[in-house]
Scaffold this active site. Structure first.
Site, PDB file in Angstrom:
ATOM      1  N   PHE A   1       1.003  -1.471  -0.139  1.00 40.46           N
ATOM      2  CA  PHE A   1       0.037  -0.144  -0.053  1.00 40.46           C
ATOM      3  C   PHE A   1       0.924   1.246   0.142  1.00 40.46           C
ATOM      4  O   PHE A   1       0.411   2.309   0.795  1.00 40.46           O
ATOM      5  CB  PHE A   1      -1.026   0.145   1.273  1.00 40.46           C
ATOM      6  N   HIS A   2       1.993   1.063  -0.653  1.00 36.13           N
ATOM      7  CA  HIS A   2       3.034   2.448  -0.636  1.00 36.13           C
ATOM      8  C   HIS A   2       3.109   3.045  -2.090  1.00 36.13           C
ATOM      9  O   HIS A   2       4.192   3.443  -2.463  1.00 36.13           O
ATOM     10  CB  HIS A   2       4.231   2.145  -0.112  1.00 36.13           C
ATOM     11  N   PRO A   3       2.105   3.074  -2.869  1.00 35.86           N
ATOM     12  CA  PRO A   3       2.433   3.788  -4.266  1.00 35.86           C
ATOM     13  C   PRO A   3       2.906   5.258  -4.179  1.00 35.86           C
ATOM     14  O   PRO A   3       2.017   6.148  -3.688  1.00 35.86           O
ATOM     15  CB  PRO A   3       0.810   3.654  -5.063  1.00 35.86           C
TER      16      PRO A   3
END
Length: 541
Positions: free
Chosen positions: A474-476
């Site tokens: 969940f780190h775009p």
């Protein structure tokens, strides 16, 4: 006025998105009572209990009330799989559904940004910005501050299995350290979390809600931005939709896109800023050719080995028993303690996949629980998860609009494991995980590898396993990145202004030129703080 759009008036600043960055911007820009600030948020209010109880991420991710439910395209590096790509659908954005981990990254990350030609973004530049809004439970020192809006505390429970994991890390050569946030995070420690007395501390709670008392700040929820409007090379307003109604709001000074790494690049493209050939194919009039829009997508791919254990208390076992769940609830209601205060990961470790790396390039998230994927139920057996992510992937993906219709989700292509280096790091990460779990301090729990399975031994086996079990953490970031003037793919300058047009900035995780070495939420808060400082400075000129 734009045809078919009702007039919504004018404001000095219009902010698109009330996520982590948008909440900070709303607070800081409205602090000047002379400035009228409007925030447009496509999601809703955080009026659901699971936005506030820390363990609520188990119920929020994958739930249409809390999550936009984006999915990636089929990924070759993941053996043809598509992934769910959670993004927060609520004020506070992902800070309302995420892991709550407070992590700045490494000093070398920001010094690397400066070396790219971005003055003002070195570690010595950004550390004071982190401190400007921090409210840390520890006494103030050179690394931490108190009194800000961004609350940071330590976990309110411990697990024997995780203490044993730290001992095993130490036996494997990964030292125990006290703090991940000094600029050098090599070692193992308990994560610091954005909580206050056992409740999630989202950006909405810390920054936005206190500021909403100001008469010059207005928040509109369920307001879906469709495009930026321009006149004579300057951004002049936003067209947005609520239900069947469409509105145009004017911005007298600046517009800020803070919709995140998935939506901000899509909005730029829908507004006519992007690769000209791509926009022409979609039938969108070109305002400015900017080939870097939507490119440079980076994310931390997590590999989630699961180990069954004996004689260890884990959340799997506790949650399976009704009386245990009742006890958890009472412990939380009366003491604000226990498993309901849990971030998904309590213990972390930063290590190197090989000696060739100058700083740690792997991050472990150790969890006293296991499941097939977030949004699914917990496994019915005692287990822990040893999630490991490559912190500095060399693969690059993209996010692009696929229709001029703003309601159509973009195409998300992370392009995981596309480079030889990323595949080598994945294999090394799985081998290092096994090395840690094989250490003596964990022997009493008899760990057995459930996923991917101890029978997978060769490099080819492990590459295949990485493709089968890899998922987003969940780190775009990076899809509207900063860069120097000579970089044709740089979307923003070092002051977060969109190159080639006036009155428009992008201030969110999409501005990162390179991903930070750790969880990305607090770096995004820092970017917003610094961006607001720049906007106030520029307004005085």
């Amino acid at each position: 006025m734009t045809s078919n759009a009702a007039d919504f008036g004018s404001y000095d600043y219009v902010i698109v998105g009330a996520g982590s960055a948008g909440c900070v911007l709303a607070n800081r820009l409205s602090a000047d009572p002379r400035r009228r600030v409007l925030v447009l948020e496509a999601g809703g209010r955080d009026n659901w209990i699971w936005f506030h109880i820390p363990v609520g991420y188990l119920f929020a991710i994958g739930n249409p009330r809390a999550d936009w439910l984006f999915t990636t395209q089929e990924e070759a590096g993941l053996n043809g799989r598509k992934l769910a790509y959670p993004r927060g659908k609520v004020i506070g954005g992902c800070s309302s559904i995420n892991a709550m981990i407070y992590m700045r990254g490494q000093a070398a990350d920001y010094d690397g940004w400066r070396q790219l030609g971005l003055p003002g973004w070195s570690w010595s530049d950004v550390l004071p910005v982190f401190l400007a809004h921090e409210d840390h439970a520890a006494p103030p020192n050179e690394a931490h501050a108190q009194g800000g809006e961004w609350r940071v505390e330590y976990p309110r429970l411990r697990w024997d299995i995780l203490d044993a994991v730290r001992d095993a890390c130490e036996a494997a050569g990964i030292p125990k350290i006290a703090d991940f946030n000094t600029g050098d995070n090599e070692g193992s420690s308990y994560f610091q979390v954005n909580q206050k007395r056992g409740r999630r501390w989202s950006a909405a709670r810390g920054f936005l809600k206190p500021a909403l008392k100001r008469p010059n700040l207005r928040l509109e929820t369920n307001a879906h931005a469709e495009r930026v409007t321009f006149k004579d090379g300057r951004a002049t307003g936003i067209v947005f939709r609520r239900g069947e109604e469409r509105y145009h709001v004017a911005a007298d000074k600046e517009i800020v896109l803070a919709a995140g790494s998935v939506v901000s690049p899509k909005l730029l493209e829908l507004s006519g800023i992007g690769d000209a050939a791509r926009l022409n194919e979609l039938g969108i009039a070109v305002v400015m050719h900017s080939p870097g829009i939507g490119e440079n997508l980076q994310d931390h791919l997590q590999l989630r080995p699961v180990y069954k254990v004996d004689g260890a208390r884990t959340l799997n076992g506790d949650y399976a028993r009704l009386w245990k769940r009742a006890g958890m609830g009472l412990n939380y209601v009366f003491l604000r303690k226990g498993p309901l205060t849990m971030a998904p990961s309590q213990v972390g470790a930063f290590a190197r996949s090989s000696p060739e790396y100058a700083t740690p390039n792997l991050q472990f998230h150790f969890q006293p629980l296991s499941l097939d994927k977030w949004g699914d139920g917990l496994h019915p057996f005692a287990a822990f998860t040893a999630s490991v992510a490559n912190l500095r992937p060399t693969s690059r993906g993209s996010v692009h609009a696929v229709s001029p219709d703003a309601s159509v989700p973009p195409a998300i292509r992370p392009n995981y494991l596309a480079s030889d280096e990323d595949r080598r790091v994945a294999v090394a990460a799985l081998r290092l995980t096994r090395h840690i779990v094989a250490q003596k301090p964990l022997a009493r729990f008899r760990p057995r590898e459930h996923i991917p399975g101890a029978e997978k031994i060769s490099d080819d086996d492990l590459i295949r396993a990485a493709g089968d079990l890899g998922t987003t953490i969940f780190h775009p970031v990076g899809t509207a990145s900063m860069g120097p003037a000579h970089d044709r793919n740089a979307v923003l300058d070092e002051r977060l202004r969109v190159r080639g047009v006036a009155g428009l900035r992008v201030i969110d995780a999409s501005a990162m030129p390179r991903i930070t070495s750790g969880n990305t939420n607090s770096p995004t808060v820092m970017i917003a703080e610094k961006g607001a400082m720049m906007m106030r400075e520029d307004a005085r000129q």
